[in-house]
Write a protein that holds these residues in place. Structure first.
Motif, short mmCIF file in Angstrom:
data_model
loop_
_atom_site.label_atom_id
_atom_site.label_comp_id
_atom_site.label_asym_id
_atom_site.label_seq_id
_atom_site.Cartn_x
_atom_site.Cartn_y
_atom_site.Cartn_z
N VAL A 73 -0.21 49.26 -18.83
CA VAL A 73 -1.49 49.65 -18.24
C VAL A 73 -1.36 51.02 -17.58
N ALA A 74 -0.28 51.23 -16.86
CA ALA A 74 -0.05 52.52 -16.19
C ALA A 74 0.08 53.64 -17.22
N ALA A 75 0.79 53.37 -18.30
CA ALA A 75 0.99 54.40 -19.33
C ALA A 75 -0.34 54.79 -19.97
N ALA A 76 -1.24 53.82 -20.14
CA ALA A 76 -2.54 54.10 -20.75
C ALA A 76 -3.41 54.94 -19.82
N HIS A 77 -3.15 54.86 -18.53
CA HIS A 77 -3.95 55.64 -17.57
C HIS A 77 -3.57 57.12 -17.56
N THR A 78 -2.38 57.43 -18.08
CA THR A 78 -1.91 58.82 -18.00
C THR A 78 -1.56 59.41 -19.36
N ASN A 79 -1.79 58.65 -20.47
CA ASN A 79 -1.46 59.15 -21.81
C ASN A 79 -2.58 58.81 -22.79
N GLN A 80 -2.72 59.62 -23.80
CA GLN A 80 -3.74 59.37 -24.81
C GLN A 80 -3.30 58.30 -25.81
N VAL A 81 -2.08 58.44 -26.35
CA VAL A 81 -1.59 57.53 -27.39
C VAL A 81 -0.33 56.84 -26.88
N VAL A 82 -0.48 55.56 -26.59
CA VAL A 82 0.65 54.76 -26.10
C VAL A 82 1.04 53.77 -27.19
N VAL A 83 2.30 53.83 -27.63
CA VAL A 83 2.77 52.86 -28.61
C VAL A 83 3.69 51.86 -27.93
N ARG A 84 3.34 50.59 -28.07
CA ARG A 84 4.22 49.52 -27.60
C ARG A 84 4.90 48.96 -28.86
N LEU A 85 6.16 49.33 -29.03
CA LEU A 85 6.87 49.05 -30.27
C LEU A 85 7.71 47.78 -30.11
N LYS A 86 7.38 46.78 -30.92
CA LYS A 86 8.00 45.47 -30.80
C LYS A 86 8.77 45.14 -32.08
N GLY A 87 9.93 44.56 -31.96
CA GLY A 87 10.71 44.16 -33.13
C GLY A 87 9.92 43.21 -34.01
N GLY A 88 10.05 43.35 -35.33
CA GLY A 88 9.36 42.45 -36.26
C GLY A 88 7.87 42.66 -36.24
N ASP A 89 7.12 41.55 -36.14
CA ASP A 89 5.66 41.60 -36.04
C ASP A 89 5.25 41.26 -34.61
N PRO A 90 4.27 41.98 -34.06
CA PRO A 90 3.89 41.71 -32.67
C PRO A 90 3.38 40.29 -32.43
N MET A 91 2.74 39.70 -33.46
CA MET A 91 2.05 38.43 -33.28
C MET A 91 2.93 37.21 -33.57
N LEU A 92 4.19 37.42 -33.87
CA LEU A 92 5.13 36.32 -34.11
C LEU A 92 6.31 36.45 -33.15
N PHE A 93 6.37 35.58 -32.16
CA PHE A 93 7.48 35.56 -31.21
C PHE A 93 7.65 36.90 -30.51
N GLY A 94 6.55 37.60 -30.29
CA GLY A 94 6.63 38.92 -29.67
C GLY A 94 6.01 38.97 -28.28
N ARG A 95 5.49 37.84 -27.81
CA ARG A 95 4.82 37.77 -26.51
C ARG A 95 3.70 38.80 -26.39
N ALA A 96 3.04 39.07 -27.50
CA ALA A 96 1.97 40.05 -27.50
C ALA A 96 0.78 39.58 -26.67
N GLN A 97 0.52 38.26 -26.66
CA GLN A 97 -0.70 37.79 -26.01
C GLN A 97 -0.73 38.17 -24.54
N GLU A 98 0.43 38.13 -23.89
CA GLU A 98 0.47 38.46 -22.47
C GLU A 98 0.12 39.93 -22.25
N GLU A 99 0.54 40.77 -23.17
CA GLU A 99 0.22 42.20 -23.06
C GLU A 99 -1.25 42.45 -23.41
N ILE A 100 -1.73 41.73 -24.41
CA ILE A 100 -3.15 41.82 -24.80
C ILE A 100 -4.05 41.42 -23.62
N ASP A 101 -3.69 40.31 -22.98
CA ASP A 101 -4.48 39.84 -21.84
C ASP A 101 -4.48 40.87 -20.71
N ALA A 102 -3.32 41.48 -20.47
CA ALA A 102 -3.23 42.48 -19.39
C ALA A 102 -4.08 43.71 -19.72
#
Lengths: 248, 248
Positions: A73-102
């Motif tokens: 969230v902090a990075a998005a407040h100070t940058n235009q393009v923020v990439v959150r790079l996750k191993g494999g696929d974000p939606m499989l065992f990547g805990r993406a939902q917690e980041e999506i919710d935030a």
């Protein structure tokens, strides 16, 4: 005015198994927050970005995840393009939902870019199709749970019911997994393959049966591994089989 | 002296969801044998290659597959770089094993290049993680079987046991799928999402419950669709939900 966050799958390890979209976003990124498992040559696709390792390997998950959410969230407040790079696929065992919710709670725009998950890289490395006509019409991806037996039942049921089962993050629990599956009625001769560092030059592969899985020396692990269980494993071509290390 | 065959995943549809490796191989290909579902702008990545549509959509599978196997072997005998381009990932519902067996029998060198499978593209489109801590530790990818009831039991068990189930090639059988799941004990209020043409600009999404799934008008289908079933579907953010078409 906030920037946009891209939850991007980094794929199984090999840099050229990133998607074209992932590569384009990395080259345009102002900042990249990446898992510990992401390879150096993948990060090299974002030469101009500030790179922040936020990955966690084993333990202390909850605290770390809340911290990552805040950083995103902090990075998005100070940058235009923020990439959150996750191993494999974000939606499989990547805990993406917690980041999506935030991100949603903070009203930050985001997009999910899928990636090659380790199970598919393992199938490609083994040259074994995870589904096969007349042999496997279903495949389960799952992760075993530490702890109490009633929790074990959750993953066990899914592993027993699917024609092919692929375990993520199970390398440290081979004995428990094998014992639970055998007790649950999976035949002792069910073929099993283990693929460590799928897609990478130093990948290693083993083949065995469920009966012998528990004997495998887990001290040998040098990277993330998936366990592929099911009759499809036995259909590997002889020349492929010959390359694998046997556990018996 | 034969060429080499690459069984390459074309991904879910969007051209920039191909992997970097797939794009490189397509640009180097002498000939591309591709499924019917592969998009034009994906094929445009192989400007110099001869392109042969070998895809089959519905019916006449066995004959067609034997013919494709023969064509692949023949292509390898007269070309250096042969790309067999398959929708999604080759090792998931792609009938790759039959082609692998044919290539092995003909002693032709081959390699498998994984691709983004439709389920992961659907998760990205829905902005819903298919696994979630405390909610879903297992996900099954499966395809329903036509015909006799004892065969139905095979996929049904896997669908009932997994926390999240994703159906491929099930769009024509919504009523049968829903009925089987309800009879098998899946709660009527289980959330369901349908994603058609995942990853493409003209993608469409619907959300409903298992109880209402059977009522969906299948005549509305305009492309390949996956059905995502499980509690994770209900965790979609409100603003994402609002975009979906409701079935009730």
């Amino acid at each position: 005015m906030s920037g946009k966050v891209y939850l991007v799958g980094a794929g199984p390890g090999a840099a050229d198994l990133l998607t074209l979209r992932a590569a384009r976003l990395l080259s345009a990124a102002d900042v990249v927050l990446h898992d510990a498992l992401v390879q150096e040559d993948v990060l090299a696709l974002a030469p101009q970005a500030r790179k922040i390792a936020v990955g966690k390997r084993c333990g202390k998950h909850s605290t770390a995840q809340r911290f990552i959410n805040k950083m995103l969230v902090a990075a998005a407040h100070t940058n235009q393009v923020v990439v959150r790079l996750k191993g494999g696929d974000p939606m499989l065992f990547g805990r993406a939902q917690e980041e999506i919710d935030a991100l949603s709670a903070a009203h930050i725009e985001f997009e999910v870019v899928p990636g090659i998950t380790a199970a598919l890289a393992a199938g490609a490395d083994l040259k074994v199709s995870l589904t096969q006509r007349g042999l496997a019409r279903s495949v389960s991806f799952l992760t075993p749970r530490h702890g109490a037996e009633e929790q074990e039942a959750e993953w066990l049921r899914a592993a027993l019911a699917a024609d092919t089962a692929v375990f993520y993050m199970g390398a440290g629990q081979l004995e428990q997994i094998a014992q639970a599956l055998l007790t649950g009625g999976k035949p002792a001769h069910t073929p099993v393959a283990i693929v460590e560092n799928a897609s990478l030059p130093h990948a290693r592969q083993w083949q065995t049966t469920l009966a012998n899985l528990a004997r495998f020396n887990v001290d040998a692990w040098a990277g993330p591994a998936v366990i592929v269980l099911g009759e499809v494993v036995a259909t590997a071509q002889a020349e492929e089989w010959a390359k694998l290390q046997h556990i018996s």
